[in-house]
Design an enzyme around this catalytic site. Sequence first.
Site, mmCIF file in Angstrom:
data_model
loop_
_atom_site.group_PDB
_atom_site.id
_atom_site.type_symbol
_atom_site.label_atom_id
_atom_site.label_comp_id
_atom_site.label_asym_id
_atom_site.label_seq_id
_atom_site.Cartn_x
_atom_site.Cartn_y
_atom_site.Cartn_z
ATOM 1 N N LYS A 19 3.078 -15.209 -8.199
ATOM 2 C CA LYS A 19 2.374 -14.104 -8.857
ATOM 3 C C LYS A 19 2.427 -14.220 -10.385
ATOM 4 O O LYS A 19 3.218 -14.988 -10.935
ATOM 5 C CB LYS A 19 2.977 -12.781 -8.389
ATOM 6 C CG LYS A 19 2.755 -12.519 -6.900
ATOM 7 C CD LYS A 19 3.342 -11.180 -6.488
ATOM 8 C CE LYS A 19 3.064 -10.864 -5.034
ATOM 9 N NZ LYS A 19 3.574 -9.523 -4.663
ATOM 10 N N PHE A 68 0.456 2.001 -3.345
ATOM 11 C CA PHE A 68 0.664 0.852 -4.228
ATOM 12 C C PHE A 68 -0.581 -0.023 -4.390
ATOM 13 O O PHE A 68 -0.580 -0.955 -5.199
ATOM 14 C CB PHE A 68 1.815 -0.016 -3.703
ATOM 15 C CG PHE A 68 1.587 -0.543 -2.314
ATOM 16 C CD1 PHE A 68 0.849 -1.694 -2.103
ATOM 17 C CD2 PHE A 68 2.115 0.117 -1.211
ATOM 18 C CE1 PHE A 68 0.631 -2.184 -0.821
ATOM 19 C CE2 PHE A 68 1.906 -0.364 0.076
ATOM 20 C CZ PHE A 68 1.161 -1.522 0.264
ATOM 21 N N ARG A 96 9.014 -17.278 4.222
ATOM 22 C CA ARG A 96 9.353 -15.850 4.140
ATOM 23 C C ARG A 96 10.852 -15.668 3.905
ATOM 24 O O ARG A 96 11.266 -14.784 3.150
ATOM 25 C CB ARG A 96 8.866 -15.115 5.384
ATOM 26 C CG ARG A 96 7.330 -15.094 5.459
ATOM 27 C CD ARG A 96 6.797 -14.233 6.562
ATOM 28 N NE ARG A 96 7.062 -12.817 6.309
ATOM 29 C CZ ARG A 96 6.399 -12.054 5.442
ATOM 30 N NH1 ARG A 96 5.432 -12.580 4.706
ATOM 31 N NH2 ARG A 96 6.689 -10.779 5.302
ATOM 32 N N THR A 102 10.602 -8.081 0.605
ATOM 33 C CA THR A 102 9.566 -7.634 -0.328
ATOM 34 C C THR A 102 10.142 -6.730 -1.409
ATOM 35 O O THR A 102 9.800 -6.855 -2.585
ATOM 36 C CB THR A 102 8.461 -6.873 0.436
ATOM 37 O OG1 THR A 102 7.924 -7.746 1.431
ATOM 38 C CG2 THR A 102 7.356 -6.414 -0.488
ATOM 39 N N ARG A 116 12.885 -13.767 -4.576
ATOM 40 C CA ARG A 116 12.736 -12.390 -5.044
ATOM 41 C C ARG A 116 14.063 -11.817 -5.518
ATOM 42 O O ARG A 116 14.094 -11.034 -6.474
ATOM 43 C CB ARG A 116 12.132 -11.526 -3.942
ATOM 44 C CG ARG A 116 10.677 -11.865 -3.680
ATOM 45 C CD ARG A 116 10.154 -11.162 -2.460
ATOM 46 N NE ARG A 116 8.714 -11.317 -2.316
ATOM 47 C CZ ARG A 116 8.077 -11.148 -1.180
ATOM 48 N NH1 ARG A 116 8.736 -10.812 -0.073
ATOM 49 N NH2 ARG A 116 6.772 -11.302 -1.125
ATOM 50 N N ASN A 126 7.164 -8.998 -7.633
ATOM 51 C CA ASN A 126 8.251 -9.602 -6.867
ATOM 52 C C ASN A 126 8.093 -11.114 -6.705
ATOM 53 O O ASN A 126 8.603 -11.706 -5.771
ATOM 54 C CB ASN A 126 8.402 -8.906 -5.512
ATOM 55 C CG ASN A 126 7.167 -9.024 -4.643
ATOM 56 O OD1 ASN A 126 6.183 -9.658 -5.014
ATOM 57 N ND2 ASN A 126 7.229 -8.408 -3.481
ATOM 58 N N HIS A 129 4.169 -14.241 -2.775
ATOM 59 C CA HIS A 129 3.527 -13.715 -1.568
ATOM 60 C C HIS A 129 3.542 -14.842 -0.552
ATOM 61 O O HIS A 129 3.444 -16.021 -0.909
ATOM 62 C CB HIS A 129 2.073 -13.310 -1.838
ATOM 63 C CG HIS A 129 1.286 -13.077 -0.582
ATOM 64 N ND1 HIS A 129 1.310 -11.874 0.083
ATOM 65 C CD2 HIS A 129 0.507 -13.919 0.154
ATOM 66 C CE1 HIS A 129 0.559 -11.976 1.170
ATOM 67 N NE2 HIS A 129 0.059 -13.203 1.232
#
EC number: 2.7.4.6
Length: 186
Positions: A19, A68, A96, A102, A116, A126, A129
């Site tokens: 991100k 959000f 993951r 998350t 994260r 965070n 993704h």
Amino acid sequence: MASILRSPQALQLTLALIKPDAVAHPLILEAVHQQILSNKFLIVRMRELLWRKEDCQRFYREHEGRFFYQRLVEFMASGPIRAYILAHKDAIQLWRTLMGPTRVFRARHVAPDSIRGSFGLTDTRNTTHGSDSVVSASREIAAFFPDFSEQRWYEEEEPQLRCGPVCYSPEGGVHYVAGTGGLGPA
């Protein structure tokens, strides 16, 4: 450019996004990239892009109406992102796990060494993704890599990457079958 011999187990694809909060910080971006490599993912494709707001809205449509949603859309369109297609025998679950929860507060407590847990700032900022299922991975890969044919990859590239000696090209940022010179996809 070390060559690694791959396992005969089938490879699975997943989409991984880095991100804007991480891409804006070269040391964080490089640390995440190194975690991808050190966890033995094969980088099938990689690209950096600026995401248009309309594309963000389409991608996160399932969250429309949630508190959000607007914040997430605005954030994801706020700066460059890096998209990867990663391959591994259990790519979705492994990515993951590597990302961590998350919610950054939770990640810092239950998975402090996760991406994260290490680099996340808020639940929106965070760092990463990742696809949550095979169906999501196919849909998300198509959104970021419209010219990528998953079927053709499984027919032509996957067997070579799975069984052959594989090298990583730092210049191209992707893995390739040894002996092909690293020019383009396997």
